[in-house]
Design an enzyme around this catalytic site. Structure first.
Site, PDB file in Angstrom:
ATOM      1  N   GLU A  85     -43.139  61.339  -7.598  1.00 26.71           N
ATOM      2  CA  GLU A  85     -42.256  60.184  -7.836  1.00 26.71           C
ATOM      3  C   GLU A  85     -40.981  60.296  -6.993  1.00 26.71           C
ATOM      4  O   GLU A  85     -40.451  59.288  -6.514  1.00 26.71           O
ATOM      5  CB  GLU A  85     -41.936  60.112  -9.335  1.00 26.71           C
ATOM      6  CG  GLU A  85     -41.078  58.957  -9.796  1.00 26.71           C
ATOM      7  CD  GLU A  85     -41.752  57.588  -9.754  1.00 26.71           C
ATOM      8  OE1 GLU A  85     -42.491  57.309  -8.793  1.00 26.71           O
ATOM      9  OE2 GLU A  85     -41.499  56.788 -10.672  1.00 26.71           O
ATOM     10  N   THR A 143     -37.491  51.129  -4.888  1.00 25.58           N
ATOM     11  CA  THR A 143     -36.668  51.792  -5.906  1.00 25.58           C
ATOM     12  C   THR A 143     -35.521  52.555  -5.244  1.00 25.58           C
ATOM     13  O   THR A 143     -34.386  52.542  -5.734  1.00 25.58           O
ATOM     14  CB  THR A 143     -37.551  52.745  -6.740  1.00 25.58           C
ATOM     15  OG1 THR A 143     -38.608  51.966  -7.291  1.00 25.58           O
ATOM     16  CG2 THR A 143     -36.774  53.394  -7.857  1.00 25.58           C
TER      17      THR A 143
HETATM   18  N1  LIG Z   1     -49.838  55.945  -4.234  1.00 23.81           N
HETATM   19  C1  LIG Z   1     -48.743  55.200  -4.086  1.00 23.81           C
HETATM   20  N2  LIG Z   1     -48.568  54.111  -4.853  1.00 23.81           N
HETATM   21  C2  LIG Z   1     -47.480  53.318  -4.699  1.00 23.81           C
HETATM   22  N3  LIG Z   1     -46.500  53.543  -3.795  1.00 23.81           N
HETATM   23  C3  LIG Z   1     -46.624  54.632  -3.009  1.00 23.81           C
HETATM   24  C4  LIG Z   1     -47.746  55.500  -3.120  1.00 23.81           C
HETATM   25  N4  LIG Z   1     -47.583  56.495  -2.217  1.00 23.81           N
HETATM   26  C5  LIG Z   1     -46.432  56.251  -1.557  1.00 23.81           C
HETATM   27  N5  LIG Z   1     -45.841  55.127  -2.027  1.00 23.81           N
HETATM   28  C6  LIG Z   1     -44.581  54.527  -1.536  1.00 23.81           C
HETATM   29  O1  LIG Z   1     -43.672  54.410  -2.626  1.00 23.81           O
HETATM   30  C7  LIG Z   1     -42.888  53.205  -2.488  1.00 23.81           C
HETATM   31  C8  LIG Z   1     -43.091  52.356  -3.748  1.00 23.81           C
HETATM   32  O2  LIG Z   1     -42.520  52.988  -4.824  1.00 23.81           O
HETATM   33  P1  LIG Z   1     -41.278  52.362  -5.589  1.00 23.81           P
HETATM   34  O3  LIG Z   1     -40.296  51.845  -4.573  1.00 23.81           O
HETATM   35  O4  LIG Z   1     -40.813  53.360  -6.574  1.00 23.81           O
HETATM   36  O5  LIG Z   1     -41.941  51.102  -6.288  1.00 23.81           O
HETATM   37  P2  LIG Z   1     -42.484  50.930  -7.765  1.00 23.81           P
HETATM   38  O6  LIG Z   1     -41.313  50.379  -8.513  1.00 23.81           O
HETATM   39  O7  LIG Z   1     -43.538  49.894  -7.681  1.00 23.81           O
HETATM   40  O8  LIG Z   1     -42.952  52.253  -8.212  1.00 23.81           O
HETATM   41  C9  LIG Z   1     -43.417  52.473  -1.272  1.00 23.81           C
HETATM   42  O9  LIG Z   1     -42.557  52.801  -0.190  1.00 23.81           O
HETATM   43  C10 LIG Z   1     -44.790  53.096  -1.039  1.00 23.81           C
HETATM   44  O10 LIG Z   1     -45.176  53.090   0.306  1.00 23.81           O
HETATM   45  N1  LIG Z   2     -35.037  54.510 -13.603  1.00 23.12           N
HETATM   46  C1  LIG Z   2     -35.609  54.108 -12.349  1.00 23.12           C
HETATM   47  C2  LIG Z   2     -36.913  53.395 -12.626  1.00 23.12           C
HETATM   48  C3  LIG Z   2     -37.598  52.840 -11.399  1.00 23.12           C
HETATM   49  O1  LIG Z   2     -38.765  52.155 -11.831  1.00 23.12           O
HETATM   50  P1  LIG Z   2     -39.754  51.463 -10.798  1.00 23.12           P
HETATM   51  O2  LIG Z   2     -40.874  50.931 -11.610  1.00 23.12           O
HETATM   52  O3  LIG Z   2     -38.972  50.384 -10.125  1.00 23.12           O
HETATM   53  O4  LIG Z   2     -40.187  52.541  -9.843  1.00 23.12           O
HETATM   54  C4  LIG Z   2     -34.630  53.168 -11.651  1.00 23.12           C
HETATM   55  O5  LIG Z   2     -34.212  52.215 -12.304  1.00 23.12           O
HETATM   56  O6  LIG Z   2     -34.280  53.410 -10.493  1.00 23.12           O
END
Ligand SMILES: Nc1ncnc2c1ncn2[C@@H]1O[C@H](COP(=O)(O)OP(=O)(O)O)[C@@H](O)[C@H]1O
Ligand SMILES: N[C@@H](CCOP(=O)(O)O)C(=O)O
Length: 308
Positions: free
Chosen positions: A130, A183
């Site tokens: 994460e 995020t």
């Molecule tokens: N298996 C995966 N699933 C989703 N996102 C991934 C994965 N591996 C890497 N990523 C990267 O993580 C980012 C998305 O995560 P994030 O910004 O936290 O969004 P979310 O809120 O949907 O989790 C993107 O840049 C994506 O390319």
């Molecule tokens: N506490 C984090 C939660 C991010 O959740 P996501 O589903 O957008 O990955 C934040 O608020 O940054």
């Protein structure tokens, strides 16, 4: 003899839940990814297939691979694992797309290894994945996915997760405008300090929200679902946020706010009928715009990630 292959459903999750930035979360039921994980003779982690969205197959660049690598570095099995990811949760959605992958791989590997790790330890490995997506370690999406229901991350170092009760008649409504908010970007825009009076309001609401879950006090829950810390800053990134929130509250929601880092917006309601009315009201707001969107109504998934 341990199993050699497992297929799982790794659900979407809602983090922050208004008053609990980085600590509160709950697990959804109607949307999630599927993953197949199998053992291989060659050692290591190999992502062999990703369907749904364009994401890296390189295990060191995919959150599912990073968390899995952290787990096998500790477990040291004399075999490896292949991972197939069938993604339904759009990356950058705010409903825990990265979390579903980061937790799904290690949940499954733990099962294939004969469950040597506790749920808390599994969450710890998932945090490594994460962190790749969000730029810092947080477990508020991972914990509800792994433990199910509502969770509170009391501390990330040492990791301590509290499972909270789920009032029996509570439903979530989600609207997900199809724009991407990373995020890591949504974290970067937050101020580093906040006025003490806002902090007091926020921790009073968080404490009363947890109390409301324990006592199934919907009236108190409604008065606790407020965010004076994060929502004022991040809501500017989400088109029509104020209208959607108002529509949800006017149509029976107990509360509504940004889901995770957005752009998804969640509402909690008492009873499925209210949750469906809220869905209709949220849809009406976005139907008047050019932005594509999806909506979901879901019970709270108290099981979390499950084997299919
Ligand atoms: N298996 C995966 N699933 C989703 N996102 C991934 C994965 N591996 C890497 N990523 C990267 O993580 C980012 C998305 O995560 P994030 O910004 O936290 O969004 P979310 O809120 O949907 O989790 C993107 O840049 C994506 O390319
Ligand atoms: N506490 C984090 C939660 C991010 O959740 P996501 O589903 O957008 O990955 C934040 O608020 O940054």
């Amino acid at each position: 003899m341990n199993k050699k292959e497992i297929k799982i459903f790794s659900p979407a999750t809602v983090a922050n839940v208004s008053c609990g930035y980085d600590v509160l979360g709950f697990c959804l039921d109607t949307i999630g990814d599927e993953m197949v994980i199998r053992t291989t003779e060659r050692k290591g982690i190999f992502i062999t297939k990703i369907e749904g969205y364009d994401l890296p197959l390189d295990a060191t660049k995919n959150v599912a691979g990073v968390s899995a690598l952290a787990m096998i570095a500790d477990a040291k099995p004399d075999f490896g694992f292949e991972i197939e990811i069938y993604k339904n949760i759009k990356p950058g959605s705010g409903i825990g797309s990265s979390s579903a992958s980061a937790s799904g791989s290690v949940f499954a590997i733990n099962e294939l290894l004969g469950r040597p790790y506790t749920k808390t330890q599994v969450t710890g490995f998932a945090m490594k994945g994460e962190a790749l997506a969000s730029g810092s370690e947080h477990a508020d999406n991972l914990a509800p996915g792994i433990f199910g229901g509502f969770t509170l991350v009391k501390s990330i170092s040492p990791l301590e997760v509290l499972q909270l009760p789920t009032p029996k008649d509570i439903y979530a409504t989600i609207i997900h405008p199809q724009i991407e908010i990373k995020t890591s970007d949504a974290r970067a825009i937050l101020p580093k300090t906040f006025p003490l009076k806002d902090a007091i309001t926020q921790w009073a609401n968080l404490g009363s929200f947890v109390h409301a879950l324990h006592t199934s006090d919907y009236e108190l829950l409604k008065r606790s679902l407020m965010d004076v810390i994060v929502e004022p800053h991040r809501s500017q990134l989400i088109p029509h946020f104020a209208e959607v929130k108002l529509a949800a509250l006017e149509h029976g929601a107990l509360g509504a706010s940004i889901s995770g880092a957005g752009p998804a917006i969640f509402a909690l309601s008492k009873g499925i009928e209210n949750a469906e009315n809220v869905e209709k009201a949220m849809r009406e707001v976005y139907s008047k715009t050019a932005i594509a969107f999806e909506t979901y109504v879901s019970k709270i998934n108290t099981e979390g990630i499950r084997e299919l």
